[in-house]
Design an enzyme around this catalytic site. Structure first.
Site, short mmCIF file in Angstrom:
data_model
loop_
_atom_site.label_atom_id
_atom_site.label_comp_id
_atom_site.label_asym_id
_atom_site.label_seq_id
_atom_site.Cartn_x
_atom_site.Cartn_y
_atom_site.Cartn_z
N GLY A 170 0.80 -1.23 0.00
CA GLY A 170 0.00 0.00 0.00
C GLY A 170 0.83 1.27 0.00
N ASP A 201 10.58 -7.40 -1.34
CA ASP A 201 9.26 -7.92 -0.98
C ASP A 201 9.25 -9.41 -1.33
OD1 ASP A 201 6.16 -6.34 -0.85
OD2 ASP A 201 6.31 -8.51 -1.08
N GLN A 224 -7.16 -2.83 -4.53
CA GLN A 224 -7.97 -1.72 -4.03
C GLN A 224 -7.09 -0.52 -3.63
OE1 GLN A 224 -7.37 -1.58 -0.58
NE2 GLN A 224 -9.15 -0.69 0.45
N ASP A 265 4.69 -3.89 6.78
CA ASP A 265 3.43 -3.93 7.52
C ASP A 265 3.58 -4.69 8.84
OD1 ASP A 265 3.86 -6.44 6.61
OD2 ASP A 265 1.89 -6.72 5.71
N CYS A 320 15.51 8.01 17.48
CA CYS A 320 15.23 6.88 16.59
C CYS A 320 13.83 6.35 16.87
CB CYS A 320 16.30 5.79 16.73
SG CYS A 320 16.11 4.68 18.14
N CYS A 324 13.28 5.24 20.37
CA CYS A 324 13.09 6.32 21.36
C CYS A 324 11.59 6.62 21.49
CB CYS A 324 13.80 7.60 20.93
SG CYS A 324 15.58 7.51 20.81
N CYS A 346 -3.82 -4.35 8.20
CA CYS A 346 -4.83 -3.93 7.22
C CYS A 346 -5.73 -5.09 6.80
CB CYS A 346 -4.16 -3.33 6.00
SG CYS A 346 -3.30 -1.78 6.35
ZN ZN Z 1 16.74 5.73 20.06
#
Ligand code: ZN
Length: 253
Positions: free
Chosen positions: A41, A62, A72, A130, A174, A177, A191
């Site tokens: 997506g 992937d 969709q 995802d 990051c 954090c 999803c």
């Molecule tokens: Zn960090």
């Protein structure tokens, strides 16, 4: 490569005419290598815009195949690609869109074994995955390998995006954090179970492409230390600022 060819000047004319881009900026885009994790997506609009903009080398990783329920929102794939690998379908579309750039399909799932050697080949990483395992893996490796990471996530009518450059030191935080502990994968629905309004993926994938181009060009304000949240039903954009955590397990002392 120190100047654009006539063909490049024409293709990228609407980029080059922008004072903030110009010929020098377009050359930077053409010389840059971006890894996109996930051709779903987020990856679909993101890949299309990066290729159209003239990112010189685009890696796509992937391990999934195109499912009819993906169409969709995953606008890079078409009906004829159902059951084909997503990297194959995406590569075909991107090469048709812009034959002048290099597309590197990687038909694999990013994991602790392969991630470091793959990420090392690129200048910048876009996370369109995802799942949390991939998000934390990318955060930790991009920090260690000093690669900017533009990360986004989607669910139902909502989406969020931020950029992580904690390797630059304080005050840049990051992902860990912001979210110190990796939640169990089944705690937050994906999803497939919760649904996603297709164009919400388009909004966020397009924003991700915009932030990547800005990072490469060095223009505007980036999203490091800022989580930008989109609610399509409002519609509203809301921003939360967050700080570097001195006790962070990834970037802390
Ligand atoms: Zn960090």
């Amino acid at each position: 490569m120190t100047e654009l060819t006539d063909r490049e000047l024409e293709r990228y004319a609407r980029n080059v005419i922008l004072d903030e881009v110009g010929e020098a900026g377009q050359l930077k885009l053409l010389q840059s290598k971006v890894l996109v994790v996930g051709a779903g997506g987020l990856g679909a609009p993101l890949l299309l815009y990066l290729a159209a903009a003239g990112i010189g080398t685009i890696g796509i990783i992937d391990n999934d195949t195109v499912d009819v329920t993906n169409l969709q929102r995953q606008v890079i794939h078409d009906d004829a690609a159902v059951d084909r690998p997503k990297v194959e379908s995406a590569t075909k579309r991107l090469r048709a869109l812009n034959p002048d750039i290099v597309i590197q399909p990687i038909a694999a799932r990013l994991d602790a074994e392969n991630a470091e050697s793959i990420i090392a080949r690129f200048d910048l990483v876009a996370d369109g995955s995802d799942n949390f395992a991939t998000r934390y893996l990318l955060n930790d490796l991009c920090y260690r390998l000093k690669k900017p990471l533009v990360s986004a996530a989607l669910l139902r009518f909502e989406a969020q995006i931020s950029t992580f450059k904690a390797y630059l030191g304080s005050p840049h935080p990051c992902y860990r954090c912001l979210f110190p502990e990796q939640p169990p994968e089944d705690l937050i629905p994906r999803c497939e179970q919760a649904g996603i309004l297709g164009p919400v993926a388009g909004v966020m994938g397009s924003l991700q492409a915009t932030e990547i181009l800005k990072e490469i060009l060095g223009i505007g304000d980036g999203l490091s230390g800022r989580l930008l949240m989109f609610d399509a039903l409002g519609p509203t954009f809301r921003e939360v600022r967050f700080k570097r955590d001195p006790d962070c397990r990834t970037c802390g002392a």
